[in-house]
Write a protein that holds these residues in place. Structure first.
Motif, mmCIF file in Angstrom:
data_model
loop_
_atom_site.group_PDB
_atom_site.id
_atom_site.type_symbol
_atom_site.label_atom_id
_atom_site.label_comp_id
_atom_site.label_asym_id
_atom_site.label_seq_id
_atom_site.Cartn_x
_atom_site.Cartn_y
_atom_site.Cartn_z
ATOM 1 N N ARG A 16 0.843 -1.196 0.000
ATOM 2 C CA ARG A 16 0.000 0.000 0.000
ATOM 3 C C ARG A 16 0.879 1.247 0.000
ATOM 4 N NH1 ARG A 16 -2.799 -3.210 4.045
ATOM 5 N NH2 ARG A 16 -4.709 -3.985 3.103
ATOM 6 N N THR A 17 0.384 2.288 -0.650
ATOM 7 C CA THR A 17 1.123 3.543 -0.702
ATOM 8 C C THR A 17 0.176 4.698 -0.414
ATOM 9 O OG1 THR A 17 0.722 3.778 -3.073
ATOM 10 C CG2 THR A 17 2.775 2.680 -2.421
ATOM 11 N N GLY A 18 0.755 5.869 -0.241
ATOM 12 C CA GLY A 18 -0.032 7.088 -0.102
ATOM 13 C C GLY A 18 -0.958 7.097 1.094
ATOM 14 N N LEU A 19 -2.167 7.588 0.875
ATOM 15 C CA LEU A 19 -3.134 7.769 1.943
ATOM 16 C C LEU A 19 -3.519 6.450 2.603
ATOM 17 C CD1 LEU A 19 -4.855 9.746 3.520
ATOM 18 C CD2 LEU A 19 -6.648 9.504 1.792
ATOM 19 N N ARG A 20 -3.689 5.385 1.826
ATOM 20 C CA ARG A 20 -4.054 4.089 2.417
ATOM 21 C C ARG A 20 -2.989 3.621 3.399
ATOM 22 N NH1 ARG A 20 -5.692 -0.393 -1.538
ATOM 23 N NH2 ARG A 20 -6.527 -1.271 0.368
ATOM 24 N N ARG A 21 -1.710 3.813 3.050
ATOM 25 C CA ARG A 21 -0.650 3.396 3.964
ATOM 26 C C ARG A 21 -0.648 4.276 5.212
ATOM 27 N NH1 ARG A 21 5.802 2.612 2.945
ATOM 28 N NH2 ARG A 21 6.282 2.183 5.102
ATOM 29 N N PHE A 22 -0.872 5.580 5.021
ATOM 30 C CA PHE A 22 -0.906 6.497 6.151
ATOM 31 C C PHE A 22 -2.036 6.143 7.108
ATOM 32 C CE2 PHE A 22 -2.543 10.398 8.131
ATOM 33 C CZ PHE A 22 -1.424 10.765 8.858
ATOM 34 N N LEU A 23 -3.205 5.823 6.582
ATOM 35 C CA LEU A 23 -4.366 5.524 7.421
ATOM 36 C C LEU A 23 -4.277 4.142 8.063
ATOM 37 C CD1 LEU A 23 -7.211 6.973 5.188
ATOM 38 C CD2 LEU A 23 -6.272 7.964 7.288
ATOM 39 N N ILE A 24 -3.810 3.177 7.315
ATOM 40 C CA ILE A 24 -3.780 1.790 7.795
ATOM 41 C C ILE A 24 -2.460 1.479 8.491
ATOM 42 C CG2 ILE A 24 -3.878 -0.633 7.085
ATOM 43 C CD1 ILE A 24 -5.645 0.297 4.740
ATOM 44 N N GLY A 25 -1.383 2.128 8.067
ATOM 45 C CA GLY A 25 -0.065 1.841 8.617
ATOM 46 C C GLY A 25 0.610 0.731 7.852
ATOM 47 N N SER A 26 1.823 0.451 8.188
ATOM 48 C CA SER A 26 2.562 -0.620 7.535
ATOM 49 C C SER A 26 3.241 -1.472 8.586
ATOM 50 C CB SER A 26 3.600 -0.054 6.578
ATOM 51 O OG SER A 26 4.414 -1.100 6.077
ATOM 52 N N VAL A 27 2.736 -2.667 8.755
ATOM 53 C CA VAL A 27 3.329 -3.605 9.700
ATOM 54 C C VAL A 27 4.749 -3.925 9.258
ATOM 55 C CG1 VAL A 27 3.217 -5.960 10.615
ATOM 56 C CG2 VAL A 27 1.137 -4.584 10.442
ATOM 57 N N ALA A 28 4.925 -4.218 7.971
ATOM 58 C CA ALA A 28 6.247 -4.583 7.471
ATOM 59 C C ALA A 28 7.254 -3.464 7.721
ATOM 60 C CB ALA A 28 6.180 -4.910 5.980
ATOM 61 N N SER A 29 6.862 -2.231 7.484
ATOM 62 C CA SER A 29 7.755 -1.097 7.695
ATOM 63 C C SER A 29 8.159 -0.988 9.162
ATOM 64 C CB SER A 29 7.080 0.195 7.243
ATOM 65 O OG SER A 29 7.916 1.295 7.464
ATOM 66 N N ALA A 30 7.213 -1.122 10.056
ATOM 67 C CA ALA A 30 7.503 -1.048 11.495
ATOM 68 C C ALA A 30 8.438 -2.176 11.917
ATOM 69 C CB ALA A 30 6.213 -1.097 12.303
ATOM 70 N N VAL A 31 8.232 -3.372 11.378
ATOM 71 C CA VAL A 31 9.080 -4.508 11.734
ATOM 72 C C VAL A 31 10.500 -4.281 11.229
ATOM 73 C CG1 VAL A 31 9.462 -6.980 11.385
ATOM 74 C CG2 VAL A 31 7.161 -6.129 11.860
#
Length: 84
Positions: free
Chosen positions: A52-67
């Motif tokens: 996911r990118t853009g607004l969807r990533r901002f709203l939902i977040g990124s588990v992979a990125s945090a990990v």
């Protein structure tokens, strides 16, 4: 859960003989925090990403990125195919 298990089985079959030991774990909890905790005792962590990118990533977040940012071991991120 069945679909996930099938994907993991397929990936493990493709890597047969190439990796010494693989542990499959399912635990309840906040995904990113739980994976970071698991990574503390792991040699390598493989996680999937929806890409996911853009607004969807901002709203939902990124588990992979945090990990990737917080795990104590190397993390491989695999982009999952888009759902139909």
């Amino acid at each position: 859960r069945e679909h996930l298990d099938a994907l993991v089985d397929e990936a493990l079959a493709e890597m047969e003989g190439e990796v010494p030991e693989v542990t499959r774990t399912a635990v309840p909890g906040a995904a990113a925090a739980t994976l970071v905790d698991i990574a503390a005792d792991a040699d390598l962590l493989v996680v999937g990403s929806h890409g996911r990118t853009g607004l969807r990533r901002f709203l939902i977040g990124s588990v992979a990125s945090a990990v990737v940012q917080h795990a104590a071991c190397p993390v491989v991120v695999i982009r999952l195919p888009e759902a139909d």
